[in-house]
Design an enzyme around this catalytic site. Structure first.
Site, PDB file in Angstrom:
ATOM      1  N   ASN A  57       0.828  -1.215   0.000  1.00  0.00           N
ATOM      2  CA  ASN A  57       0.000   0.000   0.000  1.00  0.00           C
ATOM      3  C   ASN A  57       0.856   1.255   0.000  1.00  0.00           C
ATOM      4  OD1 ASN A  57      -2.372  -1.466   0.080  1.00  0.00           O
ATOM      5  ND2 ASN A  57      -2.793  -1.098   2.231  1.00  0.00           N
ATOM      6  N   ARG A 424      -5.608   2.340 -13.290  1.00  0.00           N
ATOM      7  CA  ARG A 424      -4.240   2.468 -12.785  1.00  0.00           C
ATOM      8  C   ARG A 424      -3.632   1.132 -12.359  1.00  0.00           C
ATOM      9  NH1 ARG A 424      -4.523   6.744  -9.077  1.00  0.00           N
ATOM     10  NH2 ARG A 424      -3.794   8.203 -10.636  1.00  0.00           N
ATOM     11  N   HIS A 454     -15.617   3.526 -14.870  1.00  0.00           N
ATOM     12  CA  HIS A 454     -15.414   2.720 -13.669  1.00  0.00           C
ATOM     13  C   HIS A 454     -16.653   1.894 -13.335  1.00  0.00           C
ATOM     14  CE1 HIS A 454     -14.715   2.323  -9.154  1.00  0.00           C
ATOM     15  NE2 HIS A 454     -13.584   1.877  -9.649  1.00  0.00           N
ATOM     16  N   ARG A 583     -14.227   2.483   4.661  1.00  0.00           N
ATOM     17  CA  ARG A 583     -13.037   1.660   4.879  1.00  0.00           C
ATOM     18  C   ARG A 583     -11.759   2.483   4.932  1.00  0.00           C
ATOM     19  NH1 ARG A 583     -11.624  -1.033  -0.125  1.00  0.00           N
ATOM     20  NH2 ARG A 583      -9.991   0.528  -0.320  1.00  0.00           N
TER      21      ARG A 583
END
Length: 739
Positions: A57, A424, A454, A583
Site C-alpha cells: 500500500n 491504474r 469505472h 473503509r
C-alpha cells in the site's frame, strides 16, 4: 450550504478543523492495516500478510499521491487544498512525519513481535552473520551456481554514468578499493562505486538445509552482499549499502492529441519504470553515509523522502514467504473460506429462467462469483442471445469472462466491450485484453475522453419466441474472479424492463454520438450521482422535519467530496442520524457539536477488503437503497463514468439492511473515528458479545438456505454475551432491522 446558524451563532463550514486531509486520512487507513499485523487474534501468518499489504500500500501511495504533491511543489503551486487547508509543502512534511512513525512500528512488529513468534514455531529468517561454516559453504555454492551468472555489476565512472534503476527494484551500492592503489576521489567518498541489482526473477529468500526440522531462511540480498567480492576480483569491498527507489508512476496521458489511445498508453507505460524518484529506502544497519549523500544528490531527492528501515526492505515478499511456510504450518493461517452457492440461485439452475422470475442478489465473497461467470458463459452459448455488452475495468490474469466474450464473438453474437485502458496499474493487462478481444471479433471501445469508465455493468439481449428480453448485471466490484474471493462486493442480475432500457441507452451513449440519456432507474456520473445524492439527502431532511425519524447509512471505500460532506453536515444539523461505514479515506470529521454531532464514522479492516458501496435512506419507511460502483469522491462524481442503481425488491433491501446492521454492530474489526479524526477500536460493553461481521457473514453463507426462515424469527435488540457465536443467535439479531 457553507455556514450553519445555530442559536444566533454562525458557524463557518469551511473551517479546516471539520475535515481530515485526504493523504493523512489514507495513512490512517494504512495504520489500521498495520494494526491487523499487531492483532494477536489473527493467526501468525495472516499477521505477516498484513505487513506485506501495508508495505505494498505504501509503495502505491508514494508512486501516485506523494508523487503528485512533489510535482505541485516543483511547479510552484502552493495553494491549500479545500478541506483541511494544507498546502502541498505542508502535506509532504506531515506525510513524512506520520510515515516515519508507521515505518518504525512496522520495523518493531516484524523484528520484535512476529519474528520471535515465528521462531517458536520452528521457522526463522536468519542473519547471514550468525550462520555456521556449513551453512555458509552451502550459500557460497548457491551463489556460485545460481546467482553469479545472473548478477550484473554496473560500475560508475566518467564513461559509465549512474544507471537508470527500475522502480521498486532492490539494489546494492558497493564501494570498492583497488588493491595496492591509492584512494581516488572520484565521488564525494574515497574509492570506486558500483551498483548491483538484486534480481527480481529469483526468490527473495533461500532455505538452508536442516536436519532438526527447523526451517531457516536467509534473504537473497544478504547472500549477494556476503559474496559480492567474487564480482569484483582484484578489489577490496569497503562497504555495501542496500537501497530501494520508489518512482513517480502516475501516467501522463495526452488524450486530446492522441490519434490512438491504445498506442499512447503503451508508450506511457514504458516511461513509468523510469519516473522521477519520490522515495529512497535504505537498510538502517548497513549503509555508507557517503554513499547516501551521493544517492540523494544523484536521484535529486529531498532528505525528507529518505527512509531508514530496520526490517528487510520491501516486505511485500512476505506474501510468497507465507505461502512457502503454510504447507507445513497450516495452523498459522486463517481457516480458508469457500464461497457458497447464492441464496437466490439453486445449483445448476438456468440463470436466465431464474432472472425472469425474480432478481438475483449476490454477496461476494460470502457467495460465489461463479454465477456472474456463468451468466456471461451461458449468454455466449445461448443460440437465442443476440448481443452482449460489458464494461471491463480490472479482470484476472486468466479471465474466464474474457474467454466467454471471445467465444460469443466467434459464435456470431454482437459483442461490445468497453475496456478501460486507464485503470491504474492495470493498463498493461487491459491493453493486452483489448487486443485479444479485437482479434476474436469483439467490438472494443476505450471509453470517453478525460473520463475513466469505472462502472460495472453487463447487458445481454436475447430474442425468445419473437420477443426481446434484456438481462442486466450490475455490481459494486470488478469482473475479476480472483479478487472476488478477497473483496466484499454486491451484484444484481435483473430482467427489469426499465433497467434493461437504461442499460441499452447507457452503452449506446458510450459507443456512439448521442446526448446524455434520461434514465428510468440508473443515475450515471459525471455529476448525476452527486445530484441524486443531493436530492435524496434533501428528501431525508424533509421527512425528518415531519416525523423525526430521519436516517441515512452510507458504506463506501472513501469519502472526500466536499459538496456531499457539506450536505451530510446540513442533514446532521437538521437532526438526521447518519451512520457512515468508510473503509479508507474519510475527510469528514464526525461528532462535532452542531456541525456533525449526529454523524458516526467507522472503518472495518478484516480478512476481506471491504469494497461494496451501499447507500440507504429511510424516507419515513418508504425506504430507498442503492448500490454503486462509485465512492463519494470528487473524482467519482466528476471524472468517471459511474452507475448508481436501486434495489427495487423489498426482500432484497431487507437482506442488505441486515448486512449493514451487522457491520454497524461490529466491535471486533471496526474502528470508530472521533471528533479529532483519530480512530479507536469499537468498544464492547459487558452485556454484549464480540461481533466480527465478516466472520459471521461467512457462517451465514454456510447456512444460507436456512436464512430466509431465520430472518422471520422474532429477535431481541442486543445479543447477550455468550461463550461462542451461534448462527441462530446472529440471525435473530439481524432480524431486528432498523424500523
Amino acid at each position: 450550504m457553507t455556514a450553519i446558524c445555530k442559536d444566533s451563532q454562525v458557524i463557518n463550514l469551511g473551517d479546516p478543523a471539520f475535515y481530515n486531509n485526504r493523504e493523512l486520512s489514507w495513512l490512517s487507513f494504512n495504520k489500521r492495516v498495520l494494526e491487523e499485523a499487531m492483532d494477536e487474534r489473527n493467526p501468525l501468518l495472516e499477521r505477516y500478510k498484513f505487513l506485506a499489504i501495508f508495505s505494498s500500500n505504501l509503495d502505491e501511495f508514494f508512486m501516485v499521491r506523494v508523487a503528485g504533491l512533489l510535482d505541485q511543489v516543483k511547479a510552484g503551486y502552493n495553494r491549500p487544498e479545500n478541506k483541511a487547508g494544507l498546502t502541498p509543502k505542508e502535506q509532504i512534511a506531515a506525510i513524512s512525519k506520520v510515515t516515519r512513525n508507521l515505518v518504525e512500528e512496522q520495523d518493531h512488529t516484524f523484528q520484535y513481535i512476529l519474528s520471535p513468534l515465528l521462531e517458536k514455531e520452528g521457522v526463522k529468517i536468519a542473519s547471514i552473520s550468525k550462520l555456521d561454516s556449513a551453512h555458509l559453504s552451502f550459500l557460497e555454492s548457491y551463489f556460485d551456481e545460481q546467482l553469479f551468472p545472473v548478477l550484473t555489476p554496473m560500475a560508475i565512472d566518467a564513461y559509465r554514468p549512474f544507471p537508470m534503476l527500475l522502480n521498486k527494484s532492490l539494489n546494492l551500492a558497493i564501494v570498492l578499493q583497488g588493491k595496492g592503489e591509492e584512494k581516488e576521489a572520484l565521488f564525494p567518498f574515497k574509492g570506486k562505486l558500483a551498483i548491483v541489482q538484486v534480481p527480481a526473477v529469483i526468490k527473495r529468500y533461500i532455505q538452508l538445509p536442516s536436519e532438526d526440522g527447523i526451517r531457516v531462511f536467509v534473504l537473497l540480498e544478504e547472500v549477494i552482499s556476503k559474496f559480492i567480492y567474487k564480482l569484483f576480483r582484484g578489489y577490496h569491498i569497503n562497504s555495501v549499502t542496500p537501497f530501494r527507489i520508489t518512482r513517480n508512476a502516475d501516467l501522463e496521458i495526452h488524450e486530446d492529441g492522441a490519434d490512438d489511445l491504445l498506442h499512447e498508453i503503451e508508450e506511457e507505460l514504458k516511461k513509468r519504470r523510469w519516473g522521477a524518484s519520490v522515495r529512497l529506502e535504505v537498510q538502517r544497519h548497513s549503509y555508507d553515509e557517503q554513499v547516501m549523500d551521493y544517492l540523494i544528490e544523484e536521484l535529486e531527492i529531498h532528505i525528507k523522502d529518505v527512509y531508514y528501515v530496520q526490517s528487510p526492505l520491501d516486505l511485500s515478499f512476505l506474501f510468497s514467504f507465507c505461502k512457502t511456510i503454510q504447507s507445513t504450518h497450516e495452523h498459522l493461517v486463517q481457516t480458508s473460506f469457500i464461497p457458497q452457492p447464492p441464496l437466490d440461485l439453486e445449483r445448476g439452475e438456468d440463470i436466465f429462467a431464474k432472472t425472469l422470475k425474480d432478481d438475483i442478489l449476490l454477496h461476494h465473497p460470502y457467495e460465489s462469483f461463479e454465477p456472474v461467470v456463468q451468466f456471461i458463459s451461458q449468454a455466449a452459448d445461448d443460440q437465442d442471445v443476440l448481443a452482449i455488452k460489458q464494461t471491463l475495468y480490472r479482470v484476472s490474469g486468466n479471465s474466464p469472462i474474457i474467454k466467454s466474450l471471445q467465444r460469443a464473438a466467434e459464435n456470431g453474437k454482437q459483442v461490445t466491450v468497453l475496456v478501460e485502458l486507464k485503470a491504474r496499474f492495470d493498463e498493461e493487462n487491459n491493453v493486452q485484453w483489448a487486443k485479444e478481444l479485437e482479434q476474436a471479433g469483439c467490438h472494443v471501445i476505450y471509453g470517453m475522453t478525460h473520463l475513466k469508465t469505472h462502472s460495472k455493468i453487463t447487458l445481454v439481449v436475447r430474442r425468445k419466441l419473437g420477443k426481446i428480453e434484456r438481462f442486466v448485471h450490475l455490481g459494486t466490484g470488478n469482473y475479476n474472479d480472483a479478487t472476488a474471493k478477497l473483496y466484499t462486493d454486491i451484484g444484481l442480475i435483473t430482467s427489469n424492463r426499465k433497467i434493461g432500457i437504461d442499460a441499452t441507452n447507457f452503452f449506446n451513449y458510450l459507443s456512439g454520438y448521442m446526448e446524455k440519456p434520461r434514465y428510468h432507474h440508473l443515475s450515471v456520473s459525471p455529476f448525476e450521482i452527486r445530484k441524486s445524492f443531493f436530492e435524496l439527502i434533501e428528501q431525508e431532511i424533509a421527512h425528518h422535519r415531519e416525523t423525526g425519524n430521519g436516517y441515512i447509512i452510507a458504506k463506501m471505500n472513501s469519502l472526500t467530496d466536499k459538496q456531499i460532506i457539506l450536505k451530510f453536515f446540513e442533514a446532521s444539523n437538521a437532526g438526521v442520524k447518519i451512520d457512515l461505514i468508510v473503509r479508507g479515506i474519510c475527510c469528514l470529521r464526525p461528532g462535532i457539536k452542531v456541525v456533525s454531532e449526529n454523524i458516526t464514522v467507522r472503518s472495518i479492516v478484516g480478512m476481506f477488503l471491504e469494497h461494496s458501496r451501499i447507500y440507504y435512506f429511510h424516507h419515513n419507511g418508504a425506504e430507498k437503497l442503492f448500490l454503486s460502483s462509485a465512492d463519494l469522491m470528487t473524482r467519482n462524481m466528476e471524472n468517471r463514468v459511474e452507475i448508481l442503481f436501486p434495489i427495487l425488491k423489498a426482500h432484497l433491501r431487507q437482506r442488505i439492511k441486515s448486512w449493514l446492521k451487522l457491520m454497524l454492530n461490529d466491535n471486533t474489526k471496526a474502528r470508530v473515528q472521533d471528533s479529532d479524526g483519530n480512530y479507536h477500536y469499537a468498544e464492547v460493553s459487558d452485556d454484549e458479545m464480540e461481533v466480527d461481521s465478516q466472520q459471521l457473514l461467512c457462517e451465514m453463507a454456510y447456512e444460507s438456505k436456512n436464512e430466509q426462515q431465520a430472518i422471520k424469527e422474532v429477535s431481541q435488540n442486543k445479543m447477550s454475551k455468550v461463550g461462542s457465536v451461534s448462527l441462530s443467535t446472529f440471525k435473530r439479531f439481524i432480524t431486528n432491522v432498523f424500523y
